[in-house]
Design a protein around this motif. Structure first.
Motif, PDB file in Angstrom:
ATOM      1  N   SER A 188       7.986   9.267   2.339  1.00  0.00           N
ATOM      2  CA  SER A 188       7.148   8.088   2.109  1.00  0.00           C
ATOM      3  C   SER A 188       6.764   8.034   0.637  1.00  0.00           C
ATOM      4  O   SER A 188       6.856   9.032  -0.089  1.00  0.00           O
ATOM      5  CB  SER A 188       5.900   8.137   2.994  1.00  0.00           C
ATOM      6  N   THR A 189       6.354   6.864   0.192  1.00  0.00           N
ATOM      7  CA  THR A 189       5.914   6.667  -1.186  1.00  0.00           C
ATOM      8  C   THR A 189       4.658   5.814  -1.200  1.00  0.00           C
ATOM      9  O   THR A 189       4.356   5.095  -0.233  1.00  0.00           O
ATOM     10  CB  THR A 189       6.996   5.976  -2.035  1.00  0.00           C
ATOM     11  N   LYS A 190       3.942   5.897  -2.314  1.00  0.00           N
ATOM     12  CA  LYS A 190       2.787   5.041  -2.503  1.00  0.00           C
ATOM     13  C   LYS A 190       3.229   3.721  -3.136  1.00  0.00           C
ATOM     14  O   LYS A 190       4.211   3.685  -3.882  1.00  0.00           O
ATOM     15  CB  LYS A 190       1.761   5.726  -3.400  1.00  0.00           C
ATOM     16  N   ALA A 191       2.502   2.690  -2.830  1.00  0.00           N
ATOM     17  CA  ALA A 191       2.805   1.354  -3.372  1.00  0.00           C
ATOM     18  C   ALA A 191       4.281   1.041  -3.171  1.00  0.00           C
ATOM     19  O   ALA A 191       4.815   1.241  -2.098  1.00  0.00           O
ATOM     20  CB  ALA A 191       2.383   1.279  -4.835  1.00  0.00           C
ATOM     21  N   ASP A 243       0.829  -1.208   0.000  1.00  0.00           N
ATOM     22  CA  ASP A 243       0.000   0.000   0.000  1.00  0.00           C
ATOM     23  C   ASP A 243       0.868   1.264   0.000  1.00  0.00           C
ATOM     24  O   ASP A 243       0.644   2.177  -0.778  1.00  0.00           O
ATOM     25  CB  ASP A 243      -0.927   0.019   1.219  1.00  0.00           C
ATOM     26  N   SER A 244       1.849   1.305   0.897  1.00  0.00           N
ATOM     27  CA  SER A 244       2.730   2.464   1.009  1.00  0.00           C
ATOM     28  C   SER A 244       3.988   2.065   1.785  1.00  0.00           C
ATOM     29  O   SER A 244       4.024   1.003   2.423  1.00  0.00           O
ATOM     30  CB  SER A 244       2.042   3.630   1.714  1.00  0.00           C
TER      31      SER A 244
END
Length: 350
Positions: free
Chosen positions: A73-76, A60-61
């Motif tokens: 932070s990042t997505k996926a 998810d993140s």
């Protein structure tokens, strides 16, 4: 490169430190992808952090941390890019907290940040030579109000003395209790601070009278070695590659740097002196002085002091260089060693 290796030998006499931690983390779900990592990073670089997902979890993140401080932070499973310019030299600990479904899992990795500065070989000129008490196991060396102060080590033989360096006349001497092994000293805010070796205790004296006003315990489980100050903070060494930054009003350690010469970690940093915005550092059992940037920890210059030994026939290899005192009145540096029979007044140039 040959010049750089030559300077490293002068300062260290050791091989270069190995690369960062290349072992895969213990985490079985995710790992930080280090396949494109170099052996070392420098502060001019950026690191691109990606995640290996061998069990093909639906991510998810991801939250990213450096030395337990969140940096982004990042997505996926997107990669994260992080600039290293503000990080300390030395080991950096990367952590990615990967969120998937209703769960999360950590992936960790250690990298090493080294200096990209090639130290300059500095020159020195002896302008005066003075007698030095050969019985003095020199630990601290500092001028205060144009007068030289020296602290010595060894249990039962540790003292601080205020004396005339030209004649050797002692104006005042404070002997430590036999249980203490005296170490570095520095003057700041009208006080004289002194460390002890393995006792984990320091002393604060009145700078004018040398009357003991306070004792303090080290905040961390370290040894006491060298000491200096920049007029606001105290800097002290502990026998490792670290130089600690200390608040003199509370004796609390508020920060530190790791000393590196290129890719080499400089261990056993000993007696230190603040001179023109740099920290001049003895290195235990090396006839050399490293000029250290107090912000980054990078060695910017090296003084090969081995030539001083030719002026003394009564010392051995165990009588090591230790003692750096800057005299602001003459703008010269005084150097000596443990159980040396002489001290030398020098000027330094590139």
């Amino acid at each position: 490169m040959k010049k750089y290796n030559f300077l490293t030998v002068i300062l260290l006499g050791i091989t270069l430190i190995g690369c960062g931690d290349k072992n895969k983390g213990e985490n079985s779900l995710f790992n930080i992808d280090d396949t494109a990592f170099p052996a070392h990073f420098t502060q001019k670089e950026a690191i691109s952090i990606g995640i290996l997902n061998p069990k093909s979890k639906e991510i998810d993140s991801i939250a990213y941390f450096v030395n337990d401080k969140k940096v982004g932070s990042t997505k996926a499973a997107e990669k994260f890019k992080f600039e290293l310019k503000d990080q300390k030299l030395g080991y950096q600990y990367l952590k990615a907290v990967v969120y998937f479904g209703s769960d999360s899992s950590d992936a960790t990795k250690r990298i090493e940040l080294v200096s990209d500065i090639q130290p300059k070989l500095l020159k020195y000129k002896v302008v005066n030579t003075y007698a030095h008490d050969k019985k003095s196991f020199t630990e601290g060396f500092e001028f205060y109000n144009d007068t030289l102060y020296e602290s010595t080590g060894q249990e039962g033989a540790s003292f601080i003395k205020k004396y005339d360096y030209k004649t050797g006349k002692i104006f005042k001497q404070i002997d430590l209790d036999q249980q203490y092994f005296g170490e570095g000293i520095t003057f700041i805010n009208g006080k004289l601070f002194q460390l002890t070796y393995k006792n984990k205790k320091g002393f604060i004296y009145n700078a004018k009278t040398l009357k003991l006003e306070k004792t303090f315990d080290y905040e961390k489980d370290i040894e006491g070695w060298g000491m200096t100050n920049d007029g606001k903070y105290i800097y002290q060494t502990d026998g490792t590659e670290k130089i600690w930054k200390v608040d003199p009003s509370t004796q609390k350690m508020i920060d530190y740097i790791n000393v590196y010469s290129g890719e080499s970690k400089i261990k056993a940093v000993n007696e230190i002196e603040w001179i023109d915005g740099k920290i001049y550092s003895n290195v235990w059992f090396k006839d050399a002085i490293a000029v250290v940037n107090p912000t980054s920890g990078a060695v910017e210059g090296i003084l090969d002091m081995s030539g001083l030994r030719k002026f003394m026939t009564d010392i051995t290899k165990d009588d090591v260089l230790n003692g750096i005192a800057y005299n602001p009145k003459t703008k010269t540096i005084f150097v000596t060693g443990k159980n040396w029979s002489k001290m030398f007044e020098i000027t330094v140039s590139e």
